[in-house]
Write a protein that holds these residues in place. Structure first.
Motif, PDB file in Angstrom:
ATOM      1  N   CYS A 279     -16.249  31.564   9.346  1.00  0.00           N
ATOM      2  CA  CYS A 279     -16.168  31.700  10.724  1.00  0.00           C
ATOM      3  C   CYS A 279     -15.366  30.398  11.793  1.00  0.00           C
ATOM      4  O   CYS A 279     -15.141  29.247  10.575  1.00  0.00           O
ATOM      5  CB  CYS A 279     -17.617  30.451  11.150  1.00  0.00           C
ATOM      6  N   ILE A 280     -14.499  30.955  11.813  1.00  0.00           N
ATOM      7  CA  ILE A 280     -13.280  29.690  12.209  1.00  0.00           C
ATOM      8  C   ILE A 280     -13.866  29.290  13.886  1.00  0.00           C
ATOM      9  O   ILE A 280     -12.792  28.744  14.287  1.00  0.00           O
ATOM     10  CB  ILE A 280     -12.076  30.699  12.112  1.00  0.00           C
TER      11      ILE A 280
ATOM     12  N   CYS B 200     -10.659  36.199  14.317  1.00  0.00           N
ATOM     13  CA  CYS B 200     -11.799  36.102  12.613  1.00  0.00           C
ATOM     14  C   CYS B 200     -11.920  36.669  12.493  1.00  0.00           C
ATOM     15  O   CYS B 200     -12.338  38.697  13.009  1.00  0.00           O
ATOM     16  CB  CYS B 200     -13.636  35.385  14.110  1.00  0.00           C
TER      17      CYS B 200
ATOM     18  N   CYS C  26     -20.255  39.623  13.023  1.00  0.00           N
ATOM     19  CA  CYS C  26     -20.074  38.918  13.727  1.00  0.00           C
ATOM     20  C   CYS C  26     -20.419  39.148  15.025  1.00  0.00           C
ATOM     21  O   CYS C  26     -19.547  39.703  15.669  1.00  0.00           O
ATOM     22  CB  CYS C  26     -19.719  37.581  13.730  1.00  0.00           C
TER      23      CYS C  26
ATOM     24  N   THR D 157     -20.449  29.783  18.499  1.00  0.00           N
ATOM     25  CA  THR D 157     -19.463  30.283  19.392  1.00  0.00           C
ATOM     26  C   THR D 157     -19.312  31.919  19.657  1.00  0.00           C
ATOM     27  O   THR D 157     -19.643  32.941  20.749  1.00  0.00           O
ATOM     28  CB  THR D 157     -18.111  30.315  19.605  1.00  0.00           C
TER      29      THR D 157
ATOM     30  N   CYS E 245     -16.097  33.861  21.793  1.00  0.00           N
ATOM     31  CA  CYS E 245     -16.414  35.042  20.889  1.00  0.00           C
ATOM     32  C   CYS E 245     -17.355  35.547  21.217  1.00  0.00           C
ATOM     33  O   CYS E 245     -17.453  37.286  21.553  1.00  0.00           O
ATOM     34  CB  CYS E 245     -16.791  34.569  18.820  1.00  0.00           C
TER      35      CYS E 245
HETATM   36  S1  SF4 Z   1     -16.341  35.669  15.159  1.00  0.00           S
HETATM   37 FE1  SF4 Z   1     -16.602  34.096  16.042  1.00  0.00          FE
HETATM   38  S2  SF4 Z   1     -18.036  33.074  16.348  1.00  0.00           S
HETATM   39 FE2  SF4 Z   1     -18.399  34.599  14.604  1.00  0.00          FE
HETATM   40  S3  SF4 Z   1     -17.787  33.778  12.841  1.00  0.00           S
HETATM   41 FE3  SF4 Z   1     -15.768  34.825  13.465  1.00  0.00          FE
HETATM   42  S4  SF4 Z   1     -15.289  32.859  14.802  1.00  0.00           S
HETATM   43 FE4  SF4 Z   1     -16.888  32.525  14.098  1.00  0.00          FE
END
Ligand code: SF4
Lengths: 368, 99
Positions: free
Chosen positions: A313-314, A328, A335, A344, A352
């Protein structure tokens, strides 16, 4: 311009856009601080309407998103106790801890309840004197007066079976952390309207002067946001850096004095950990010593719980505006709002989730 | 999270020394704490966050913002109120099926 006609104030929006186009000469990167603003921007496509080289990056403005993982794990440990009624705002229920979310803890038999107001916990505590009522006191400055009142009244009324698990974060230190970052690209801020309804905006004047950055306190309707962008761009083009208030209908420079007073009686400023970001000095509230008897972390001895965040996760970078959700690899695949990996993706105010909900699955050309 | 929902104060109350009131949001009436808006009178419009009025607004602004929140589907928190506080009351808000 597909969205513009859907605006209730389409004429005003059109005028504001035209003015933005006239005023803007150079590319600029702005950040909206508040998650409610992010939701509105993405839903109404405000960023798509803007000239191409005005980029909006999404800020850390969602307290649900920044509540640290270990605190969520602590919440689960407390909620699972048989003697506890665990109360929370609805948006915390689906935030994943390291093992599961509060809804799952509830489905295993824990007494987890959603409250509308923190004061509901007092009613519950009076009704269930044999139980411990614990409230997950999260939020920005907007929510602090409500949570402070819970603790204040519990003490005044001598209600002993109430405690709070506090994860209160403050906006100004987060803005400073963003501006201090070597990767920072943000040149101007749309400030958080409801946070400032409580706190006023004197703190922001100091930041604006020190970092020479325009900050425009902004509401969350599409036309508010367009006007906020216009005011910020105008300052940037004129080489100015000061605080302006777009959201005059709810915000004054001094803020809500009565609320500030009670918050200061109950809470003091201290270091807080932000999910995805880490500890930031003086970035949140903790209970003052006189109220430490109401601290759920002490009452239930969960201090030893310490959790690491998953590495895919970023969201930490998303929260700081360094990267966008579609950078991401897990975004929209592993996700999703149904199976969030990071916070997020959970709250509709998280960047997100907002991107996912409003079909931003592909990378836009803006800001490539 | 920092959502503020505008509504009209329809009744002022004193609940054990706490300044409370009934606030109407569209068709729904909810309790709100008015301690932080000492100047507010019945009939005034306020912005409510987490069951607390945080500032006064004028009527037109309140109506506009309410419509917008409705469009955005952001009024859910009004529905998940007091039900949960009743002893043994079933928890409608928390029991949304996961996924
Ligand atoms: S989509 Fe957003 S919340 Fe999901 S892993 Fe990636 S950065 Fe994290």
């Amino acid at each position: 311009m597909k969205y513009l006609d859907e605006y209730r104030d389409a004429d005003l929006a059109r005028r504001l856009l035209k003015e933005i186009q006239q005023v803007q000469r150079r590319p600029w990167v702005l950040m909206e601080v508040c998650g409610g603003q992010t939701h509105s921007i993405v839903k109404y496509g405000v960023d798509d309407l803007l000239p191409r080289d005005i980029e909006l990056v999404h800020g850390p403005g969602c307290p649900v998103c920044v509540t640290p993982l270990e605190l969520i794990d602590k919440a689960h440990a407390i909620a699972a106790r048989r003697d506890v009624i665990f109360c929370s705002f609805g948006d915390m229920l689906r935030v994943p801890g390291s093992e599961c979310d509060l809804l799952t803890v509830k489905s295993r038999g824990a007494d987890v309840r959603v409250v509308y107001s923190p004061l509901d916990c007092l009613k519950l505590a009076r009704k269930h004197p044999e139980k411990q009522v614990v409230f997950f006191a999260i939020g920005f400055e907007t929510t602090a007066p409500a949570n402070a009142m819970l603790v204040w009244r519990a003490k005044q009324e001598g209600i002993r079976n109430v405690s709070v698990l506090v994860s209160h974060v403050l906006v100004p230190p987060a803005i400073e952390a963003i501006l201090d970052s070597p990767w920072n690209r943000v040149q101007g801020f749309l400030g958080p309207g409801h946070v400032c309804a409580i706190m006023g905006y004197r703190e922001y004047e100091e930041i604006s002067a020190r970092y020479k950055v325009p900050i425009v306190i902004t509401g969350f309707e599409p036309v508010d946001l367009l006007e906020g962008v216009l005011m910020t761009i105008r300052q940037l083009e004129e080489g100015q850096a000061r605080v302006e208030n777009q959201y005059v209908r709810a915000v004054t420079r001094e803020g809500n004095q009565a609320a500030q007073e009670l918050v200061a009686k109950v809470f003091e400023v201290g270091e807080r950990k932000w999910r995805g970001v880490g500890p930031i000095p003086n970035s949140g509230y903790r209970l003052r010593e006189e109220f430490s008897g109401f601290d759920a972390e002490r009452r239930f001895d969960v201090a030893a719980i310490d959790t690491q965040e998953p590495s895919v996760c970023i969201s930490g970078e998303v929260l700081r505006g360094v990267r966008k959700p579609h950078d991401c690899p897990a975004f929209g695949n592993d996700c999703t709002p149904e199976h969030p990996l990071g916070a997020t993706m959970v709250s509709s105010e998280g960047a997100c989730a907002a991107y996912y909900l409003y079909g931003r699955r592909q990378k836009t050309t803006v800001g490539g | 999270m920092c959502l503020g929902i505008p509504g009209q104060v329809v009744l002022l109350e004193n609940a054990g020394g706490l300044r409370m009131g009934k606030v109407r949001f569209g068709g729904i009436v909810r309790d709100a704490c008015l301690e932080y808006v000492p100047e507010v009178a019945e009939g005034d419009y306020v912005i409510v966050h987490a069951g607390f009025a945080i500032s006064r607004v004028d009527e037109q602004e309140a109506a506009r913002t309410y419509q917008l929140l409705e469009e955005m589907g952001q009024l859910a928190e009004l529905d998940q109120a007091d039900v949960d506080v009743e002893p043994g009351g079933n928890d409608s808000a928390g029991s949304k099926p996961d996924g």
